[in-house]
Design a protein around this motif. Structure first.
Motif, PDB file in Angstrom:
ATOM      1  N   UNK A 257      19.566 -42.941  23.493  1.00  0.00           N
ATOM      2  CA  UNK A 257      20.445 -43.891  23.108  1.00  0.00           C
ATOM      3  C   UNK A 257      20.250 -44.262  21.563  1.00  0.00           C
ATOM      4  N   UNK A 258      19.037 -44.101  21.323  1.00  0.00           N
ATOM      5  CA  UNK A 258      18.562 -44.329  19.715  1.00  0.00           C
ATOM      6  C   UNK A 258      19.264 -43.241  18.980  1.00  0.00           C
ATOM      7  N   UNK A 259      19.028 -42.286  19.243  1.00  0.00           N
ATOM      8  CA  UNK A 259      19.477 -40.989  18.755  1.00  0.00           C
ATOM      9  C   UNK A 259      21.082 -40.940  18.410  1.00  0.00           C
ATOM     10  N   UNK A 260      21.833 -41.412  19.433  1.00  0.00           N
ATOM     11  CA  UNK A 260      23.265 -41.504  19.341  1.00  0.00           C
ATOM     12  C   UNK A 260      23.652 -42.952  18.244  1.00  0.00           C
ATOM     13  N   UNK A 261      23.013 -43.853  18.506  1.00  0.00           N
ATOM     14  CA  UNK A 261      22.981 -44.945  17.463  1.00  0.00           C
ATOM     15  C   UNK A 261      22.969 -44.380  16.033  1.00  0.00           C
ATOM     16  N   UNK A 262      21.750 -43.783  15.937  1.00  0.00           N
ATOM     17  CA  UNK A 262      21.410 -43.408  14.449  1.00  0.00           C
ATOM     18  C   UNK A 262      22.743 -42.374  13.940  1.00  0.00           C
ATOM     19  N   UNK A 263      23.158 -41.531  14.717  1.00  0.00           N
ATOM     20  CA  UNK A 263      24.156 -40.432  14.430  1.00  0.00           C
ATOM     21  C   UNK A 263      25.342 -41.191  14.080  1.00  0.00           C
ATOM     22  N   UNK A 264      25.862 -42.130  14.850  1.00  0.00           N
ATOM     23  CA  UNK A 264      26.946 -42.960  14.454  1.00  0.00           C
ATOM     24  C   UNK A 264      26.931 -43.802  13.547  1.00  0.00           C
ATOM     25  N   UNK A 265      25.800 -44.639  13.240  1.00  0.00           N
ATOM     26  CA  UNK A 265      25.498 -45.375  12.126  1.00  0.00           C
ATOM     27  C   UNK A 265      25.684 -44.818  10.740  1.00  0.00           C
ATOM     28  N   UNK A 266      24.700 -43.528  10.896  1.00  0.00           N
ATOM     29  CA  UNK A 266      24.949 -42.515   9.812  1.00  0.00           C
ATOM     30  C   UNK A 266      26.230 -42.261   9.250  1.00  0.00           C
ATOM     31  N   UNK A 267      27.039 -41.779  10.316  1.00  0.00           N
ATOM     32  CA  UNK A 267      28.623 -41.562  10.045  1.00  0.00           C
ATOM     33  C   UNK A 267      29.351 -42.733   9.714  1.00  0.00           C
ATOM     34  N   UNK A 268      28.986 -43.731  10.139  1.00  0.00           N
ATOM     35  CA  UNK A 268      30.077 -45.019   9.757  1.00  0.00           C
ATOM     36  C   UNK A 268      29.716 -45.462   8.321  1.00  0.00           C
ATOM     37  N   UNK A 269      28.450 -45.465   8.019  1.00  0.00           N
ATOM     38  CA  UNK A 269      27.845 -46.016   6.892  1.00  0.00           C
ATOM     39  C   UNK A 269      28.200 -45.287   5.845  1.00  0.00           C
TER      40      UNK A 269
ATOM     41  N   UNK B  81      12.483 -35.386  15.913  1.00  0.00           N
ATOM     42  CA  UNK B  81      11.665 -35.418  17.261  1.00  0.00           C
ATOM     43  C   UNK B  81      10.077 -35.637  16.945  1.00  0.00           C
ATOM     44  N   UNK B  82       9.426 -34.467  15.964  1.00  0.00           N
ATOM     45  CA  UNK B  82       8.078 -34.602  16.116  1.00  0.00           C
ATOM     46  C   UNK B  82       7.517 -36.220  15.225  1.00  0.00           C
ATOM     47  N   UNK B  83       8.601 -36.509  14.490  1.00  0.00           N
ATOM     48  CA  UNK B  83       7.977 -37.762  14.048  1.00  0.00           C
ATOM     49  C   UNK B  83       7.908 -38.952  14.977  1.00  0.00           C
ATOM     50  N   UNK B  84       8.958 -38.907  15.808  1.00  0.00           N
ATOM     51  CA  UNK B  84       9.242 -39.913  17.010  1.00  0.00           C
ATOM     52  C   UNK B  84       7.789 -39.666  18.054  1.00  0.00           C
TER      53      UNK B  84
ATOM     54  N   UNK C 169      12.916 -50.208  18.317  1.00  0.00           N
ATOM     55  CA  UNK C 169      13.442 -49.183  19.293  1.00  0.00           C
ATOM     56  C   UNK C 169      12.612 -48.023  19.102  1.00  0.00           C
ATOM     57  N   UNK C 170      12.503 -47.577  17.864  1.00  0.00           N
ATOM     58  CA  UNK C 170      11.755 -46.408  17.431  1.00  0.00           C
ATOM     59  C   UNK C 170      10.260 -46.248  18.193  1.00  0.00           C
ATOM     60  N   UNK C 171       9.433 -47.276  17.770  1.00  0.00           N
ATOM     61  CA  UNK C 171       8.036 -47.238  18.185  1.00  0.00           C
ATOM     62  C   UNK C 171       8.049 -47.527  19.592  1.00  0.00           C
ATOM     63  N   UNK C 172       8.822 -48.466  20.211  1.00  0.00           N
ATOM     64  CA  UNK C 172       8.801 -48.687  21.613  1.00  0.00           C
ATOM     65  C   UNK C 172       9.214 -47.568  22.458  1.00  0.00           C
TER      66      UNK C 172
END
Length: 330
Positions: A318-330, A99-102, A268-271
């Motif tokens: 939405x981005x946070x959910x993507x990162x969570x799922x992507x990290x788990x799937x990878x 969150x602080x970096x975002x 997505x992160x920057x925007x």
């Protein structure tokens, strides 16, 4: 058929950061000093860089509170730079770091794009003519020093963040959108992305309207003070809305399958950060007390900034959910 699990990145062993990271960390810290020094000076009563008649001098208590908060926020940049270059930083929980970096990305990136664009326009059209409608907000030199410092902060901190992510979470951004698992994100995330995209049409349309010269929704003071810088800023704000929506929708729905995950994730992160954080900041600005009715923000302006804030935070979810799922799937 069996699949071999990909080799995940191994964090650096404990030790001193390399020379490049130490230089970037120092740059980020030094770049904070002009802004922090000015803010501390203003808190203790100095009027350096503030012209006589500026609205900043009308609300002394608010000035102290706002500048004290600003000092803390900019100091966080130095703390983040330290965290991103220390071995113990690799053990910080993802949610506590994200969150602080975002937010830092969201607050700095529009300045990194908008301020150079304003300077480029001034080279073509000449220096901005003094706007009508009262005293200037700050002396011109303040913007150059402060925004220049912000740009250096953003470049240094952004580079450190990319290096950090490459070591800790490189598996998250590998490949193209076509390589992602089918239906990586759930129905709720896809619906939220669609709703946020529709909501984004309101602030995007208003910013384009203002950038094109329309005055609807602007206060009399804002209309009188429009310069080339105003129009550049409005186009920048509209651009960030478009980038945020495009980046998140492409990730969630896996469109444009040949695009790299890294590029789309970065957009997505920057925007989303730029839209959400600057929308929230402008919402706070609209609530600042002002005795002059000609300077008061209109309902349309408040609706626009609220729409940006909500859109940005929905897309970030939405981005946070993507990162969570992507990290788990990878």
């Amino acid at each position: 058929m069996t699949q071999t699990a990909p080799h995940l990145p191994v964090p650096r062993p404990a030790g001193r950061p390399d020379a490049a990271r130490r230089i970037l960390r120092t740059l980020a810290g030094v770049a904070c000093l002009p802004y922090i020094s000015l803010k501390i000076a203003w808190v203790f009563g100095s009027e350096i860089g503030i012209p006589a008649g500026s609205v900043l001098l009308e609300h002394r208590t608010l000035l102290i509170v706002a500048n004290s908060v600003s000092v803390v926020m900019d100091a966080v940049v130095a703390v983040l730079a330290l965290l991103l270059t220390q071995p113990w930083g690799l053990r910080v929980r993802a949610w506590l770091l994200a969150f602080p970096l975002w937010a830092a990305t969201g607050l700095l990136s529009p300045i990194m794009i908008g301020f150079p664009a304003q300077l480029a326009v001034s080279l073509v059209t000449g220096p901005p003519k003094p706007a009508a409608g009262g005293e200037p907000f700050l002396d011109d030199w303040v913007f150059g020093i402060v925004y220049g410092g912000f740009i250096v902060q953003g470049l240094a901190l952004g580079t450190l963040f990319v290096l950090y992510v490459r070591e800790r979470w490189a598996h998250v951004w590998r490949g193209t959108l076509g390589d992602l698992p089918a239906r990586l994100c759930g129905t709720g995330t896809r619906v939220t992305a669609a709703l946020a995209s529709l909501l984004a049409l309101v602030p995007a349309a208003v910013h384009v309207m203002w950038a094109s010269g329309a005055t609807r929704g602007l206060s009399p003071a804002q209309i009188a003070r429009r310069t080339d810088d105003f129009y550049v800023l409005e186009w920048t704000r509209a651009l960030f809305v478009a980038v945020a929506v495009a980046g998140v929708v492409l990730l969630v729905l896996r469109r444009a399958r040949s695009l790299s995950v890294r590029t789309t994730l970065g957009l997505a992160w920057v925007g989303s950060g730029g839209v959400g954080c600057w929308g929230a900041y402008m919402m706070l600005v609209t609530f600042m007390p002002d005795t002059d009715p000609d300077k008061a923000f209109t309902g349309l302006a408040q609706l626009t900034y609220a729409g940006e804030m909500i859109t940005g935070f929905l897309l970030a979810g939405c981005l946070a959910d993507f990162l969570r799922r992507r990290s788990a799937s990878a």
